[in-house]
Design an enzyme around this catalytic site. Structure first.
Site, PDB file in Angstrom:
ATOM      1  N   LYS A   1     -48.535  -9.308   9.684  1.00  0.00           N
ATOM      2  CA  LYS A   1     -47.798  -8.853  10.858  1.00  0.00           C
ATOM      3  C   LYS A   1     -48.057  -9.756  12.064  1.00  0.00           C
ATOM      4  O   LYS A   1     -47.168 -10.000  12.881  1.00  0.00           O
ATOM      5  CB  LYS A   1     -48.176  -7.411  11.178  1.00  0.00           C
ATOM      6  CG  LYS A   1     -47.791  -6.414  10.093  1.00  0.00           C
ATOM      7  CD  LYS A   1     -48.220  -5.003  10.465  1.00  0.00           C
ATOM      8  CE  LYS A   1     -47.798  -3.993   9.411  1.00  0.00           C
ATOM      9  NZ  LYS A   1     -48.488  -4.201   8.128  1.00  0.00           N
TER      10      LYS A   1
ATOM     11  N   GLU B   1     -50.449  -2.934  19.292  1.00  0.00           N
ATOM     12  CA  GLU B   1     -49.122  -2.961  19.895  1.00  0.00           C
ATOM     13  C   GLU B   1     -48.989  -1.823  20.893  1.00  0.00           C
ATOM     14  O   GLU B   1     -49.606  -0.762  20.729  1.00  0.00           O
ATOM     15  CB  GLU B   1     -48.025  -2.830  18.832  1.00  0.00           C
ATOM     16  CG  GLU B   1     -47.844  -4.037  17.950  1.00  0.00           C
ATOM     17  CD  GLU B   1     -46.711  -3.846  16.964  1.00  0.00           C
ATOM     18  OE1 GLU B   1     -46.146  -2.736  16.917  1.00  0.00           O
ATOM     19  OE2 GLU B   1     -46.396  -4.796  16.235  1.00  0.00           O
TER      20      GLU B   1
ATOM     21  N   HIS C   1     -46.960   8.223  10.574  1.00  0.00           N
ATOM     22  CA  HIS C   1     -46.333   6.933  10.300  1.00  0.00           C
ATOM     23  C   HIS C   1     -45.865   6.803   8.853  1.00  0.00           C
ATOM     24  O   HIS C   1     -45.532   5.719   8.393  1.00  0.00           O
ATOM     25  CB  HIS C   1     -47.266   5.774  10.660  1.00  0.00           C
ATOM     26  CG  HIS C   1     -47.966   5.982  11.967  1.00  0.00           C
ATOM     27  ND1 HIS C   1     -47.289   6.049  13.159  1.00  0.00           N
ATOM     28  CD2 HIS C   1     -49.271   6.196  12.263  1.00  0.00           C
ATOM     29  CE1 HIS C   1     -48.150   6.270  14.139  1.00  0.00           C
ATOM     30  NE2 HIS C   1     -49.348   6.363  13.625  1.00  0.00           N
TER      31      HIS C   1
ATOM     32  N   ARG D   1     -40.834  -7.213   0.356  1.00  0.00           N
ATOM     33  CA  ARG D   1     -40.758  -6.489  -0.913  1.00  0.00           C
ATOM     34  C   ARG D   1     -39.591  -5.520  -0.861  1.00  0.00           C
ATOM     35  O   ARG D   1     -38.916  -5.389   0.167  1.00  0.00           O
ATOM     36  CB  ARG D   1     -42.051  -5.700  -1.135  1.00  0.00           C
ATOM     37  CG  ARG D   1     -42.370  -4.761   0.038  1.00  0.00           C
ATOM     38  CD  ARG D   1     -43.524  -3.839  -0.255  1.00  0.00           C
ATOM     39  NE  ARG D   1     -44.024  -3.173   0.940  1.00  0.00           N
ATOM     40  CZ  ARG D   1     -43.506  -2.070   1.464  1.00  0.00           C
ATOM     41  NH1 ARG D   1     -42.438  -1.518   0.913  1.00  0.00           N
ATOM     42  NH2 ARG D   1     -44.024  -1.523   2.553  1.00  0.00           N
TER      43      ARG D   1
END
Length: 847
Positions: free
Chosen positions: A182, A266, A301, A376
């Site tokens: 990421k 983040e 999440h 993926r």
């Protein structure tokens, strides 16, 4: 390939010649008078170079056949079955791998061959790269499909495949490295001019530096593992005081799931939409997107409901999302299927749509931010297949075979209707969503379904890797199945999905089915008012217990059904139908004068707390009708007359609640009752909103007995009056389980557990495990003084970690398990000796 001066006639003649040569179709050629067209067999590509018409024809029949004939899926469960279905359709041999825990799993049954790769822990089996490579070489598999999760985004595994001459179904190793991380992906996107969420993705991973960066960004912040996905390890930190503890928990989950502890931070956007774009690229430089999916309905999440296309997105914003995703893929030389995830500011969506339609510069006020790219296939890929009619696994395999994309031009990708997917988990939504382990005794899916089908003409699809008799264990994700529904409009799909969920029934283990039904029925969801905070805002309503009088109705129905079951099993085994006259005659001959049982809704029920124990007694009464059995049913202060006739049960409550039930029995011990009733004058108010007294209702009750388990379903409640309180209807019109009972001998026994905060205390200071799992870490020592709420140990189950807290202040007396020990549900974990002050408080409370 050809080049010639542009001549419309000559070009059309050439196309007609090609068309007549390669097909015997009677379809008029005028349909194909485009500068490019394709079908399943023929691709015609044309373009202009310096005013010269140029083109090439690709016939799939003349392209090389698959370079491989045996495929191994380095995964388990549902995704392995999904890949096997397409592989077999294409004529490929299939190989499954399994751990000791999966020896008898469905994906093993589906494969042509299966090979053991290790013990149950994923680090020793599905994450063991060398064992998987060795297995592939042993059975002669030339290609490996990684599925999702486990090693699907691991560049080291992809490199090992390449070194051993095995094709990897996925992007090149370098693309995985760039986009699988990421942090690296954010840097690439920034360099490409794509907006990214403010954050930190540096190499300094010390606690001090990460805390400093979190304060710089400003709370709340999101902690995310750099590698992996699926929401595992992601934590929202609201204040500095909880940062370090959540950081440690995130690292632990990342290490367990991905073998990597690198963290990025983040800025957390509280009101946002999670929108992702499906892209596929081939090895010839072609890349297209297959539109977007909305995955905003999440808990911890983890996505619960996904849909495509995203609701409320304008065509201009949809195009921009797709174009940006394709540009991102091309920037890293991407190949195969992938997903580019964006976060959208939900509070400004309407202005974004207007801004883009007016062709303003979107980069000055970006409508979305790049989050990450998943290299993926996604869990939610079926909704994309349902709106496009494309088989994404087939696209993956053809790209791996170095073929061109099945559809080369973006404008030719179909987009039709709407689709939604829900994930059915083994978890208890009414007890903090704790994952559950146990055996699936019975599994019922809706009628007219098709498994793993990308054909949109089949509106209901089930993707599952579980079957009856399977054990949901503690080592892997607790997902039982995915239910996917398609239709012409979002509202049609929503209603169809509610009905399909009602007909999806799992016995032996609790699930989130009722919870998902409630989500779908909320007006806010129906009006597309969704964002990533949707569940948190509505959690109180979604987990609200049903009223006591509803539970009492179910208790009477369960008691009558149980009586019939018992009588049938004891006296009427020679008859296949417990409702036949000979069976009723036997009931009369052998019937006890009284039939009683205790019903206590267990911890998986949504019954009101005050009805946690219900005693139901059926007393035989004299009847003037020879063809009926007459009983008086008593529960608490309520009573009702029960008449059992041939194929009919009539309940007549004496407090002016009239209940009539037409019933029938099926071979799987299911009794269906149709009830019509009125709310009595003295009904207690145990709901936020309640129907008017005297309102008539009709509902259907399904009572199942599976082994020792008795489950009551309510199949839709409708008002027979024109007026009905809206809030009441929203709460009670939920096709759902309302009572689940366990039977012991002639009585129904139940198990009720406390919440995780109280940690199931056996005594005031003894704490039980709330679920089966593995002790990941012990945080206290014997003799240590602790306060109420202090973490004592960390329990890991289904790849999620849970801190077990002290219920009182005191001294740690005993800790019964150590790190890596496996514990069963309700096992005693530790004991706390209460402080003198705590003991005094307890005595005062008792007094």
């Amino acid at each position: 390939m050809w080049k010639r001066a542009p001549s419309r006639n000559s070009f059309e003649n050439l196309c007609k010649s090609i068309w007549s040569t390669y097909t015997c179709s009677s379809v008029p050629f005028s349909i194909f008078q485009k500068r490019s067209f394709h079908n399943n067999r023929l691709i015609l590509e044309t373009w202009k170079e310096n005013g010269v018409e140029t083109g090439k024809v690709i016939d799939r029949n003349t392209q090389p056949s698959f370079r491989f004939d045996k495929l191994l899926v380095a995964n388990r469960g549902e995704i392995a079955c999904r890949v096997f279905r397409t592989a077999k359709k294409l004529g490929l041999k299939t190989v499954a791998i399994y751990s000791d825990a999966d020896r008898n799993s469905l994906h093993v049954d589906w494969a042509d061959e299966a090979i053991r790769i290790g013990p149950p822990p994923s680090t020793e089996s599905y994450l063991n790269m060398d064992n998987i490579i060795r297995a592939a070489k042993q059975v002669g598999a030339q290609v490996i499909h990684p599925g999702y999760g486990f090693l699907s985004e691991n560049s080291i595994f992809a490199e090992k495949c390449r070194q051993n001459g095995i094709l990897f179904v996925g992007p090149p190793v370098e693309a995985i490295k760039k986009m699988g991380s990421k942090a690296a992906a954010r840097s690439i996107m920034q360099a490409a001019g794509v907006p990214v969420v403010p954050g930190y993705h540096g190499d300094d991973q010390s606690d001090k530096r990460l805390l400093e960066e979190a304060k710089r960004i400003g709370f709340p912040v999101m902690i995310k593992p750099s590698m992996g996905g699926g929401g595992k390890g992601m934590k929202i930190v609201h204040s500095e005081s909880e940062f370090l503890s959540l950081l440690e928990a995130s690292r632990a989950e990342a290490s367990s799931s991905f073998g990597d502890t690198h963290i990025l931070l983040e800025k957390y956007l509280a009101v946002s939409r999670h929108v992702e774009v499906q892209i596929v690229a081939d090895k010839h430089g072609n890349c297209v997107h297959l539109y977007e999916r909305d995955c905003s309905v999440q808990r911890r999440h983890q996505k619960i409901i996904e849909e495509a296309p995203a609701p409320g997105i304008s065509s201009s914003l949809r195009s921009l999302l797709g174009e940006t995703a394709v540009a991102a893929a091309k920037a890293v030389g991407y190949e195969n299927a992938g997903t580019v995830e964006f976060i959208l500011d939900a509070t400004r969506l309407e202005s974004y749509n207007e801004q883009l339609s007016s062709k303003q510069d979107w980069k000055t006020n970006p409508p979305f931010y790049f989050m990450e790219m998943n290299t993926r296939l996604q869990v939610e890929h079926p909704v994309t297949e349902m709106i496009t009619g494309q088989d994404l696994v087939e696209w993956q395999l053809r790209v791996t075979n170095e073929e061109y994309l099945p559809i080369l031009h973006q404008q030719q990708i179909p987009l039709s209707g709407h689709a939604m997917e829900v994930r059915i988990y083994a978890e208890n939504p009414f007890d903090q969503f704790l994952p559950q382990a146990g055996t699936i005794h019975k599994l019922i899916y809706p009628p007219t379904i098709q498994s793993f089908s990308s054909n949109p003409s089949v509106p209901i699809r089930i993707d599952s890797g579980m079957k009856e008799g399977d054990m949901v264990g503690v080592f892997y994700d607790p997902m039982i199945a995915k239910l996917i529904v398609s239709g012409q409009s979002r509202e049609e799909v929503r209603q169809r999905l509610v009905d399909a969920l009602f007909h999806t029934r799992v016995f032996g283990i609790p699930t989130n089915i009722e919870f998902v039904q409630r989500i779908l029925r909320l007006e806010e969801f129906a009006m597309t008012g969704i964002d990533t905070g949707f569940l948190e805002r509505n959690m109180e309503d979604l987990t609200m217990p049903l009223p006591g009088w509803v539970v009492r109705h179910c208790a009477v129905c369960a008691s009558v059904a149980q009586f019939l079951f018992d009588s049938y099993v004891q006296y009427s085994r020679q008859s296949a139908d417990p409702w036949c006259l000979p069976a009723l005659s036997l009931f009369r001959l052998h019937l006890e004068q009284r039939y009683s049982m205790d019903l206590i809704p267990d911890k998986f029920s949504t019954a009101a707390e005050k009805d946690k124990e219900i005693h139901v007694q059926l007393t035989r009464l004299e009847s003037s009708e020879a063809s009926e059995l007459l009983f008086l049913a008593k529960l608490k202060e309520h009573q009702a007359l029960v008449r059992i006739l041939e194929r009919q049960v009539i309940l007549d409550e004496r407090d002016d609640v009239a209940v009539k039930a037409g019933t029938k029995a099926s071979a799987d011990y299911m009794i269906k009752m149709k009830l019509e009733w009125k709310l009595p004058q003295d009904t207690e108010t145990d709901m936020r909103s309640q129907p008017d007294v005297g309102t008539s209702f009709r509902e259907w009750i399904d009572v199942y007995q599976v082994g020792s388990e008795v489950v009551v379903y309510r199949e839709g409640l409708s008002s027979l009056n024109k007026s009905m309180t809206t809030g009441y209807k929203e709460l009670t019109d939920s096709s759902a389980i309302v009572a689940r009972f366990k039977r012991s001998k002639s009585m129904l026994a139940f198990e009720r557990g406390d919440s995780l905060e109280t940690s199931s205390p056996l005594s005031h200071g003894a704490v039980q495990s709330p679920m089966p799992g593995r002790v990941a870490k012990v945080l206290a020592t014997v003799g240590q003084q602790v306060n109420k709420g202090d973490p004592i140990l960390v329990l890991e189950a289904m790849k999620m970690t849970h801190q077990i807290l002290s219920p009182i202040a005191g001294c740690v007396k005993e800790i019964h398990f150590g790190p890596n020990d496996l514990v069963s549900g309700e096992a005693m974990l530790f004991e706390i000796q209460p402080d003198v002050e705590e003991q005094t408080t307890n005595l005062e409370n008792k007094a």
